[in-house]
Write an enzyme that holds these catalytic residues in place. Structure first.
Site, PDB file in Angstrom:
ATOM      1  N   GLU A   1       0.831  -1.207   0.000  1.00 47.52           N
ATOM      2  CA  GLU A   1       0.000   0.000   0.000  1.00 47.52           C
ATOM      3  C   GLU A   1       0.867   1.259   0.000  1.00 47.52           C
ATOM      4  O   GLU A   1       0.618   2.206  -0.750  1.00 47.52           O
ATOM      5  CB  GLU A   1      -0.931   0.014   1.214  1.00 47.52           C
ATOM      6  CG  GLU A   1      -2.112  -0.931   1.121  1.00 47.52           C
ATOM      7  CD  GLU A   1      -3.126  -0.672   2.222  1.00 47.52           C
ATOM      8  OE1 GLU A   1      -3.313   0.506   2.600  1.00 47.52           O
ATOM      9  OE2 GLU A   1      -3.734  -1.645   2.705  1.00 47.52           O
TER      10      GLU A   1
ATOM     11  N   SER B   1       5.572 -19.864  -0.352  1.00 51.78           N
ATOM     12  CA  SER B   1       5.568 -21.309  -0.136  1.00 51.78           C
ATOM     13  C   SER B   1       5.085 -22.016  -1.382  1.00 51.78           C
ATOM     14  O   SER B   1       4.541 -21.406  -2.305  1.00 51.78           O
ATOM     15  CB  SER B   1       4.664 -21.708   1.039  1.00 51.78           C
ATOM     16  OG  SER B   1       4.994 -21.034   2.215  1.00 51.78           O
TER      17      SER B   1
ATOM     18  N   ASP C   1      -5.823 -10.058   1.737  1.00 48.44           N
ATOM     19  CA  ASP C   1      -5.596  -8.656   2.121  1.00 48.44           C
ATOM     20  C   ASP C   1      -6.257  -8.385   3.464  1.00 48.44           C
ATOM     21  O   ASP C   1      -7.415  -7.984   3.540  1.00 48.44           O
ATOM     22  CB  ASP C   1      -6.151  -7.726   1.048  1.00 48.44           C
ATOM     23  CG  ASP C   1      -5.778  -6.270   1.311  1.00 48.44           C
ATOM     24  OD1 ASP C   1      -5.071  -6.001   2.298  1.00 48.44           O
ATOM     25  OD2 ASP C   1      -6.200  -5.405   0.529  1.00 48.44           O
TER      26      ASP C   1
ATOM     27  N   ASP D   1      -5.010  -2.795   6.276  1.00 48.36           N
ATOM     28  CA  ASP D   1      -5.287  -1.515   5.616  1.00 48.36           C
ATOM     29  C   ASP D   1      -4.616  -0.400   6.396  1.00 48.36           C
ATOM     30  O   ASP D   1      -4.662  -0.376   7.637  1.00 48.36           O
ATOM     31  CB  ASP D   1      -6.788  -1.222   5.537  1.00 48.36           C
ATOM     32  CG  ASP D   1      -7.443  -1.813   4.301  1.00 48.36           C
ATOM     33  OD1 ASP D   1      -6.710  -2.285   3.407  1.00 48.36           O
ATOM     34  OD2 ASP D   1      -8.684  -1.821   4.232  1.00 48.36           O
TER      35      ASP D   1
END
Length: 827
Positions: free
Chosen positions: A195, A265, A337, A340
């Site tokens: 971000e 991974s 996600d 924030d």
């Protein structure tokens, strides 16, 4: 004269004798903490005797009459072998490292205090189910039983490092285990960095060029994002944001990873009809930053629900990945996600208030004192808005995207005080089927993971972890820091567990994940816009579909595959007009050197083999090329792109949406072509290679540049000591191979292998006891132990050790059996 010489000889001899005696004394003190595995001990806290049988690779097989006794013994074994690691991780999450290391860890402590993870871990203890609380308590007793023995018998303070840092070790408590699980979440997270970087790039470039350097993964696009500066109309001038600082993080044990070095991974599974032997198959290799010892610790637990074996995390009473007799599971970072960044507007009349949808509201505040070794204590003021903790601009480069008169806060699912992730981990370990495994993930909060799982008949992949519920009208889709006072940017709880991606018994009989994009769903059920892989997945798909049926060996072959699809894609594209140049240039000229390098690359199949020169030439070329492409447009911000961005280079050389404009050097009068930039970048790369490795290109070795850096996190930089505590190995693989060896990207050694598979496991339910696993160093954290690095040589060669649940096999070649017997009633 003869007399003087005689006294000089005596003096030198005396000094040598004293040095030898001093070394012998140091060795004696350090070796006191080496555990004796062949022993019988009486300990308080057990219900019945328990055995810790260590096989010839020092993997403990723990047998007890009750589950709690088994967890007790696991705590005991973890403390025997990894006490320093456990204490260091606990101090990290507590924000108490500076008590041991002084000002070097002050920034680390400050960040952890602001995240408040340890207090949240304490609050989460009561949220666990009864069985998990009992397991945490029993495990803590086991750790403390070893601490008591160290203190009672003066066993070298438990680890050699404690002679250098002699702070007292407090007893282990259940919250410590939950806190370490949360610490893993910090180390695996990466969305906050993305971000911040996207916001900073948007302040420097127009929208099309942002899409070049930070491209979306292939698939449907997203609606255009707003210009970041326009989100703050009071501060539209980009110059009013602080400069971006990409200097290496100098705070010791700082938990936030560099961009590109968070979680990664591989995991894949085959159904019975895609298995040659008719049993399900699973391979898993989670990737983390390398260290000595590795973060993983192999163990087998004999529980009432059945035996389970695999990788544990010292400090946590659970097998986090592995198998039982009927169920196996592997982990990959999901890239969901769950973070924030919110930009909070500060009340100019009262800095303790920030703007909310209801007007200015006070921040929650609390003072916290950080004690610092050899320095005065530091008091910091912890603050929280409705959106999360306030994080100062020096962390995560937040200052570069925070306008004056504002502060940044962090929304994160990890920051929960009713976190039942530990309960979920315990249930997953005891699951007996895919159905039970999927259900076990319901309580998991963070760090979000993809769980690839198999039972005897079924294969599946399920994303576990809390997904924030965002408003469909969110101003930035969670891709940029957003104004925290706007209602549409605020979280409104969590999505239902059913919304997490799930794939059960796919028709093709194969399921897997390389941190690639899982699906395409519209915001806000999108899962993520930033993923960890767009390249390895290409090679994985080829290897899986190239065989009608798979075996344990074919899964191992895929796990160890070193072919770079990125090299195969980029080299013909970038070098299209360079391969054939007519007559050979004179010997020793730059043109001749370029021809020699291109001849090597033209006959190379893309294998990142440690013994070959081509991988080094290719990596140096692509690194120099990207630097030439972005340096003039991005200036100092270009330094954050440490690793080659394959989609960016492909966009440039295919001229996607006019991306070839990157080839033109803005400051020069001529218009440079992409071919010219490719040629100049190759010359740059060859000059760099000449300076660092010599000009005989045929004798270059990729492994000389691509050493795996299993370094001690505290002592690894100290003179002399580093030769004892660091484990360096020449390795194959690279940034985009299935055998992933992520390079550092930073000078002076940009190709050091710093991030990869610290654990590998391959599980075959056609013959479960033929399953295999390995870690990248050894079981012991004691550098004088032969088990400090004994698994590392096997790991480097692509070898494994048996992963058997047969108790007779464990006993047949054991290095010792520790029998713990009850000494009295539990406290």
């Amino acid at each position: 004269m003869a007399s003087l010489f005689k006294w000089m000889v005596r003096g030198v001899s005396a000094v040598l004798v004293l040095a030898v005696l001093a070394l012998a004394f140091v060795y004696y003190l350090a070796s006191r903490s080496l555990p004796d595995y062949e022993a019988e001990r009486s300990v308080i806290g057990l219900e019945a005797p328990v055995e810790i049988v260590r096989d010839n690779h020092d993997v403990p097989h723990i047998f007890g009459k009750t589950d709690n006794d088994v967890y007790f013994a696991l705590g005991y074994a973890h403390a025997q072998d990894r006490l320093w690691q456990m204490v260091t991780m606990r101090r990290t999450v507590q924000g108490r490292l500076s008590e041991m290391f002084g000002e070097r860890t002050l920034k680390t402590d400050e960040l952890m205090r602001r995240l408040d993870l340890y207090r949240l871990a304490q609050a989460s203890v009561e949220a666990q189910d009864d069985a998990t609380k009992a397991a945490l308590t029993a495990y803590a007793r086991g750790v403390n039983a070893w601490l008591d023995r160290v203190n009672d018998e003066a066993l070298g303070r438990g680890a050699p490092e404690f002679f250098l840092f002699d702070n007292a070790i407090s007893p282990w408590v259940p919250a410590d285990s939950i806190a370490i699980l949360k610490l893993m979440g910090v180390q695996l997270a990466g969305h906050i960095e993305e971000e911040v970087l996207r916001a900073r790039v948007s302040l420097s470039l127009d929208e099309d060029r942002v899409a070049d350097i930070l491209p979306d993964m292939p698939g449907s696009g997203v609606a255009a994002l707003p210009d970041y500066a326009s989100l703050f109309p009071d501060r539209p001038d980009a110059t009013q944001f602080a400069a971006y600082d990409d200097s290496p993080e100098d705070a010791l044990l700082y938990p936030a990873a560099d961009r590109g070095l968070g979680g990664a991974s591989n995991a894949w599974a085959a159904a019975p009809d895609r298995s040659a032997a008719g049993g399900t198959l699973l391979a898993n290799d989670p990737h983390l930053g390398f260290s000595a010892p590795t973060i993983w610790y192999l163990a087998r637990l004999e529980l009432a629900s059945g035996a389970v074996i695999g990788g544990t995390l010292p400090g946590v009473p659970a097998v986090l990945l592995g198998r039982s007799a009927d169920f196996a599971w592997g982990l990959t970072s999901s890239y969901l996600d769950d973070q924030d960044v919110f930009i909070e507007k500060v009340n100019p009349e009262n800095p303790a208030e920030v703007m909310t949808p209801l007007g200015y509201q006070p921040l929650t505040q609390r003072s916290s004192i950080i004690r610092v070794k050899d320095a005065a204590p530091v008091t910091i003021n912890l603050q929280w808005s409705d959106n999360g903790p306030i994080i100062p601009g020096k962390h995560y480069n937040l200052a570069s995207v925070t306008p004056p008169g504002h502060v940044a806060s962090l929304g994160w699912t990890l920051l929960a005080g009713n976190d039942r992730s530990m309960t979920a981990a315990m249930k997953l370990m005891q699951a007996k089927s895919v159905v039970q495994g999927i259900e076990a993930g319901r309580d998991f909060v963070a760090p979000s993971q993809n769980v690839t799982m198999i039972d005897r008949d079924t294969i599946a992949l399920k994303t576990i972890g809390a997904m924030p519920r965002r408003d469909a009208d969110h101003m930035t889709f969670g891709r940029l820091p957003a104004p925290g006072w706007r209602e549409e940017n605020r979280w409104v709880g969590r999505e239902a567990y059913a919304a997490n991606p799930q794939f059960v018994s796919p028709s093709g009989g194969i399921v897997g994940n390389t941190n690639n994009k899982l699906l395409e769903r519209p915001f806000p059920l999108h899962v993520s816009y930033d993923w960890g892989d767009s390249q390895r997945i290409q090679r994985w798909e080829f290897l899986m579909q190239n065989r009608e049926v798979h075996t344990r060996e074919s899964f191992i072959e895929a796990q160890l595959d070193i072919v770079s699809p990125t090299a195969r894609n980029l080299l013909p594209l970038v070098g299209a007009d360079l391969w054939f140049t007519g007559e050979a240039a004179p010997e020793g000229t730059p043109d001749r050197k370029r021809q020699q390098a291109l001849d090597l690359l033209a006959n190379w199949n893309g294998e990142m083999n440690e013994h070959l020169p081509e991988p080094l030439i290719y990596m140096a070329w692509m690194r120099a090329l990207q630097n030439r492409l972005i340096r003039d447009e991005m200036g100092p911000l270009a330094t954050v792109f440490h690793h080659v961005e394959p989609i960016f280079i492909e966009r440039v050389y295919r001229d996607v949406d006019g991306a070839s404009v990157w080839c033109d050097v803005v400051q020069s009068a001529p218009t440079e072509t992409c071919t010219e930039i490719a040629r100049e970048a190759l010359d740059d790369a060859l000059l760099w290679i000449d300076e660092h490795y010599g000009s005989s290109y045929e004798s270059l070795r990729w492994g000389d540049a691509h050493e795996a850096t299993h370094d001690h996190q505290v002592l690894g930089d100290l003179p002399v000591l580093k030769w004892f505590v660091n484990i360096r190995q020449s390795t194959s693989g690279g940034d985009n191979t299935l055998l992933r060896g992520k390079t550092s990207g930073r000078d002076p050694d940009p190709f050091l292998n710093v991030h990869g598979a610290g654990y590998r496991g391959v599980y075959d339910f056609a013959d479960p006891d033929s399953s295999l696993f390995i870690t990248s160093t050894g079981q012991s954290g004691h550098f004088l132990s032969r088990h400090y690095d004994d698994l590392g040589d096997l790991w480097r060669r692509g070898e494994y050790v048996p992963m058997s649940l047969d108790p007779d096999l464990a006993r047949a070649a054991s290095v010792g059996t520790t029998v713990l017997t009850p000494a009295g009633p539990q406290n």
